[in-house]
Design a protein around this motif. Structure first.
Motif, PDB file in Angstrom:
ATOM      1  N   ALA A   5     -10.396  -4.486 -31.068  1.00  0.00           N
ATOM      2  CA  ALA A   5      -8.988  -4.860 -30.929  1.00  0.00           C
ATOM      3  C   ALA A   5      -8.467  -5.539 -32.190  1.00  0.00           C
ATOM      4  CB  ALA A   5      -8.819  -5.774 -29.716  1.00  0.00           C
ATOM      5  N   VAL A   6      -9.233  -6.472 -32.735  1.00  0.00           N
ATOM      6  CA  VAL A   6      -8.789  -7.211 -33.923  1.00  0.00           C
ATOM      7  C   VAL A   6      -8.667  -6.275 -35.124  1.00  0.00           C
ATOM      8  CG1 VAL A   6      -9.434  -9.005 -35.565  1.00  0.00           C
ATOM      9  CG2 VAL A   6      -9.681  -9.424 -33.119  1.00  0.00           C
ATOM     10  N   ILE A   7      -9.670  -5.420 -35.323  1.00  0.00           N
ATOM     11  CA  ILE A   7      -9.627  -4.490 -36.451  1.00  0.00           C
ATOM     12  C   ILE A   7      -8.461  -3.511 -36.310  1.00  0.00           C
ATOM     13  CG2 ILE A   7     -10.850  -2.584 -37.580  1.00  0.00           C
ATOM     14  CD1 ILE A   7     -13.460  -4.031 -36.974  1.00  0.00           C
ATOM     15  N   THR A   8      -8.278  -2.979 -35.113  1.00  0.00           N
ATOM     16  CA  THR A   8      -7.191  -2.024 -34.882  1.00  0.00           C
ATOM     17  C   THR A   8      -5.829  -2.668 -35.093  1.00  0.00           C
ATOM     18  OG1 THR A   8      -8.541  -0.837 -33.251  1.00  0.00           O
ATOM     19  CG2 THR A   8      -6.171  -0.416 -33.217  1.00  0.00           C
ATOM     20  N   GLU A   9      -5.635  -3.850 -34.512  1.00  0.00           N
ATOM     21  CA  GLU A   9      -4.352  -4.544 -34.653  1.00  0.00           C
ATOM     22  C   GLU A   9      -4.073  -4.877 -36.108  1.00  0.00           C
ATOM     23  OE1 GLU A   9      -1.994  -7.745 -32.102  1.00  0.00           O
ATOM     24  OE2 GLU A   9      -2.171  -5.581 -31.914  1.00  0.00           O
ATOM     25  N   ALA A  10      -5.063  -5.401 -36.814  1.00  0.00           N
ATOM     26  CA  ALA A  10      -4.864  -5.777 -38.212  1.00  0.00           C
ATOM     27  C   ALA A  10      -4.564  -4.560 -39.073  1.00  0.00           C
ATOM     28  CB  ALA A  10      -6.111  -6.495 -38.737  1.00  0.00           C
ATOM     29  N   THR A  11      -5.265  -3.464 -38.845  1.00  0.00           N
ATOM     30  CA  THR A  11      -5.059  -2.255 -39.645  1.00  0.00           C
ATOM     31  C   THR A  11      -3.658  -1.690 -39.442  1.00  0.00           C
ATOM     32  OG1 THR A  11      -7.416  -1.712 -39.487  1.00  0.00           O
ATOM     33  CG2 THR A  11      -5.910   0.061 -40.107  1.00  0.00           C
ATOM     34  N   ILE A  12      -3.227  -1.585 -38.186  1.00  0.00           N
ATOM     35  CA  ILE A  12      -1.913  -1.006 -37.910  1.00  0.00           C
ATOM     36  C   ILE A  12      -0.801  -1.903 -38.432  1.00  0.00           C
ATOM     37  CG2 ILE A  12      -0.319  -0.347 -36.070  1.00  0.00           C
ATOM     38  CD1 ILE A  12      -2.704   0.634 -34.483  1.00  0.00           C
ATOM     39  N   LEU A  13      -0.927  -3.209 -38.250  1.00  0.00           N
ATOM     40  CA  LEU A  13       0.098  -4.121 -38.749  1.00  0.00           C
ATOM     41  C   LEU A  13       0.168  -4.114 -40.267  1.00  0.00           C
ATOM     42  CD1 LEU A  13      -0.375  -7.130 -36.303  1.00  0.00           C
ATOM     43  CD2 LEU A  13       1.555  -5.551 -36.405  1.00  0.00           C
ATOM     44  N   GLU A  14      -0.972  -3.966 -40.926  1.00  0.00           N
ATOM     45  CA  GLU A  14      -0.982  -3.853 -42.384  1.00  0.00           C
ATOM     46  C   GLU A  14      -0.275  -2.576 -42.822  1.00  0.00           C
ATOM     47  OE1 GLU A  14      -1.719  -4.893 -46.322  1.00  0.00           O
ATOM     48  OE2 GLU A  14      -1.905  -6.083 -44.486  1.00  0.00           O
ATOM     49  N   MET A  15      -0.504  -1.486 -42.095  1.00  0.00           N
ATOM     50  CA  MET A  15       0.175  -0.223 -42.397  1.00  0.00           C
ATOM     51  C   MET A  15       1.686  -0.344 -42.179  1.00  0.00           C
ATOM     52  SD  MET A  15      -2.554   2.374 -40.600  1.00  0.00           S
ATOM     53  CE  MET A  15      -1.465   3.798 -40.742  1.00  0.00           C
ATOM     54  N   ALA A  46      -3.549   0.604 -30.206  1.00  0.00           N
ATOM     55  CA  ALA A  46      -2.820   1.502 -31.112  1.00  0.00           C
ATOM     56  C   ALA A  46      -1.743   2.302 -30.397  1.00  0.00           C
ATOM     57  CB  ALA A  46      -3.805   2.447 -31.805  1.00  0.00           C
ATOM     58  N   MET A  47      -2.088   2.912 -29.264  1.00  0.00           N
ATOM     59  CA  MET A  47      -1.189   3.846 -28.606  1.00  0.00           C
ATOM     60  C   MET A  47      -0.245   3.180 -27.609  1.00  0.00           C
ATOM     61  SD  MET A  47      -2.232   6.441 -30.225  1.00  0.00           S
ATOM     62  CE  MET A  47      -1.281   7.716 -29.421  1.00  0.00           C
ATOM     63  N   VAL A  48      -0.759   2.238 -26.821  1.00  0.00           N
ATOM     64  CA  VAL A  48       0.056   1.654 -25.751  1.00  0.00           C
ATOM     65  C   VAL A  48       0.847   0.440 -26.235  1.00  0.00           C
ATOM     66  CG1 VAL A  48       0.045   0.814 -23.372  1.00  0.00           C
ATOM     67  CG2 VAL A  48      -1.703   2.437 -24.124  1.00  0.00           C
ATOM     68  N   LYS A  49       0.278  -0.315 -27.162  1.00  0.00           N
ATOM     69  CA  LYS A  49       0.956  -1.528 -27.634  1.00  0.00           C
ATOM     70  C   LYS A  49       1.728  -1.283 -28.933  1.00  0.00           C
ATOM     71  CE  LYS A  49       0.074  -6.320 -29.044  1.00  0.00           C
ATOM     72  NZ  LYS A  49      -0.973  -7.314 -29.371  1.00  0.00           N
ATOM     73  N   GLN A  50       1.041  -0.930 -30.011  1.00  0.00           N
ATOM     74  CA  GLN A  50       1.685  -0.829 -31.312  1.00  0.00           C
ATOM     75  C   GLN A  50       2.609   0.374 -31.446  1.00  0.00           C
ATOM     76  OE1 GLN A  50       1.853  -3.001 -33.647  1.00  0.00           O
ATOM     77  NE2 GLN A  50       0.442  -4.464 -32.700  1.00  0.00           N
ATOM     78  N   LEU A  51       2.276   1.474 -30.805  1.00  0.00           N
ATOM     79  CA  LEU A  51       3.135   2.660 -30.899  1.00  0.00           C
ATOM     80  C   LEU A  51       4.523   2.397 -30.323  1.00  0.00           C
ATOM     81  CD1 LEU A  51       3.038   5.622 -31.845  1.00  0.00           C
ATOM     82  CD2 LEU A  51       2.471   6.268 -29.506  1.00  0.00           C
ATOM     83  N   TYR A  52       4.616   1.458 -29.377  1.00  0.00           N
ATOM     84  CA  TYR A  52       5.903   1.103 -28.775  1.00  0.00           C
ATOM     85  C   TYR A  52       6.605  -0.036 -29.522  1.00  0.00           C
ATOM     86  CZ  TYR A  52       5.200   4.071 -24.689  1.00  0.00           C
ATOM     87  OH  TYR A  52       5.032   5.149 -23.851  1.00  0.00           O
ATOM     88  N   GLY A  53       5.962  -0.547 -30.561  1.00  0.00           N
ATOM     89  CA  GLY A  53       6.597  -1.593 -31.353  1.00  0.00           C
ATOM     90  C   GLY A  53       5.886  -2.927 -31.353  1.00  0.00           C
ATOM     91  N   GLY A  54       4.758  -3.028 -30.658  1.00  0.00           N
ATOM     92  CA  GLY A  54       4.004  -4.266 -30.647  1.00  0.00           C
ATOM     93  C   GLY A  54       4.280  -5.119 -29.428  1.00  0.00           C
ATOM     94  N   LEU A  55       3.787  -6.346 -29.453  1.00  0.00           N
ATOM     95  CA  LEU A  55       3.911  -7.253 -28.320  1.00  0.00           C
ATOM     96  C   LEU A  55       5.375  -7.467 -27.941  1.00  0.00           C
ATOM     97  CD1 LEU A  55       2.465  -9.219 -26.379  1.00  0.00           C
ATOM     98  CD2 LEU A  55       2.801 -11.003 -28.106  1.00  0.00           C
ATOM     99  N   GLY A  56       5.660  -7.296 -26.651  1.00  0.00           N
ATOM    100  CA  GLY A  56       7.012  -7.471 -26.164  1.00  0.00           C
ATOM    101  C   GLY A  56       7.789  -6.185 -25.995  1.00  0.00           C
ATOM    102  N   PHE A  57       7.242  -5.073 -26.498  1.00  0.00           N
ATOM    103  CA  PHE A  57       7.949  -3.796 -26.423  1.00  0.00           C
ATOM    104  C   PHE A  57       7.201  -2.741 -25.603  1.00  0.00           C
ATOM    105  CE2 PHE A  57       9.371  -5.869 -30.314  1.00  0.00           C
ATOM    106  CZ  PHE A  57      10.748  -5.778 -30.187  1.00  0.00           C
ATOM    107  N   ASN A  58       5.951  -3.017 -25.259  1.00  0.00           N
ATOM    108  CA  ASN A  58       5.176  -2.021 -24.528  1.00  0.00           C
ATOM    109  C   ASN A  58       5.672  -1.894 -23.088  1.00  0.00           C
ATOM    110  OD1 ASN A  58       3.619  -4.710 -24.914  1.00  0.00           O
ATOM    111  ND2 ASN A  58       2.892  -3.967 -22.926  1.00  0.00           N
TER     112      ASN A  58
END
Length: 357
Positions: free
Chosen positions: A54-64, A107-119
């Motif tokens: 989770a930490v690696i995925t979140e950090a990678t996507i947010l960096e991108m 990646a798909m359910v949280k960040q793809l929708y815009g991150g925390l608060g948008f899923n």
């Protein structure tokens, strides 16, 4: 003596997202410790793998996305999602199951929708359903309580089993699932569902070694641990009582009515509430502030509907537990529930029919 004076509207204890998520994680500890005691160290291995992913995925996507990943990771939302998913899957599931599931959740359910608060959907439950549909064998390899098994694996055995499929002594998962009498054991919900499908009565199904009265050995203790954590969250005002109250009440009513109608074919309310993940779902999953209803009346409806769907799917559907499916179904209904349950503005008067706008 020094006094700090403040008028009542300003005497608030404000918590940021990180503090709230940490308190939810702390509330999970009693249930996790009991799960560890009864079902082995595989729980810790799954939690560790999920958190790292989770930490690696979140950090990678947010960096991108050119976002501040350090601040986002410190809100502990990704870690909480990882823990909820990890404790929902079998302790000795292959390592790649929890890694794929956690990556999908973040990646798909949280960040793809815009991150925390948008899923729109609960990330942990969406990932759980994806895993259950994609890898049904690996997702149903639950072990009985360690007191019932022939082999009681330690931490090294758990690591070996998760990464290789065998314990350090060479026992397979099928052998680790075997009880002292040599029979492979299932979860309490699955055992009753299978027994009823084979023509046994509910009371006959309870004669299995996995049960102690109405309750599966080990399972009700784990549920009790999560219940303590959930009550702590209500007392600390992290969650409201409406969703878990509505969910548990709906399950008790549905199960109670059907049990009174035909006690040979339908399980009791106590059985449904304390076996499986109903209590975990009621206090820690359905109460997700992003994907749940936001009004008090709506929360009661939301929770009650989840409890209803859990009972329907458990009783007549193809899955023994159904918490994840029920939560996702009601996540889709949240906008409609909130629209019809939002409180009216003070002084607002409902326009009568025929009255000009």
């Amino acid at each position: 003596m020094n006094y700090k004076l403040a008028s009542s509207p300003h005497q608030h204890v404000r918590r940021n997202t990180g503090q709230i998520m940490r308190m939810v994680i702390y509330a999970l500890i009693p249930g996790i410790l009991l799960q560890l005691w009864f079902f082995g160290f595989g729980v810790l291995v799954q939690i560790a793998l999920a958190i790292i992913t989770a930490v690696i995925t979140e950090a990678t996507i947010l960096e991108m996305r050119k976002r501040n990943f350090e601040r986002a990771i410190k809100d502990y939302s990704a870690i909480l999602t990882a823990i909820l998913l990890a404790i929902s899957i079998p302790p000795f599931a292959p390592w790649w199951v929890v890694v794929i599931g956690t990556f999908f959740a973040i990646a798909m359910v949280k960040q793809l929708y815009g991150g925390l608060g948008f899923n729109v959907f609960n990330p942990a439950m969406a990932a759980y359903v994806m895993l259950l549909v994609s890898f049904p064998v690996q997702m149903t390899q639950w072990l009985p309580a360690q007191s019932l098994t022939m082999q009681q694996p330690g931490i090294i055995d758990a690591i070996y089993a998760v990464f290789t499929g065998f314990s350090a002594d060479g026992f397979s998962l099928a052998q680790l699932q075997s009880a002292a009498d040599g029979h492979t054991m299932a979860t309490p919900l699955d055992a009753i569902k299978t027994g009823l499908a084979q023509g046994l009565t509910y009371e006959e199904g309870l004669q299995s070694a996995i049960f102690d009265g109405n309750l599966g050995i080990g399972w009700w203790w784990v549920s009790f641990g999560y219940l303590l954590g959930g009550l702590y969250l209500i007392k600390a005002k992290i969650i409201n009582w409406h969703i878990p109250g509505g969910m548990l009440a709906a399950m008790a009513i549905c199960a109670g009515v059907m049990f009174l109608v035909d006690p040979d074919r339908f399980a009791s309310p106590v059985f449904h509430i304390f076996n499986g993940s109903l209590i975990l779902g009621a206090f820690f999953i359905a109460t997700d502030p992003v994907s749940a209803s936001t009004t008090n009346k709506g929360r009661i409806i939301f929770g009650a509907a989840i409890g209803f769907w859990v009972y329907v799917i458990r009783t007549w559907g193809g899955y023994p537990d159904a918490i994840a499916f029920s939560v996702l179904i009601m996540n889709m209904a949240v906008p409609l529930i909130d629209y019809y349950t939002r409180p009216r503005t003070y002084g607002h008067k409902k326009r009568s029919q025929g009255e000009p706008k």
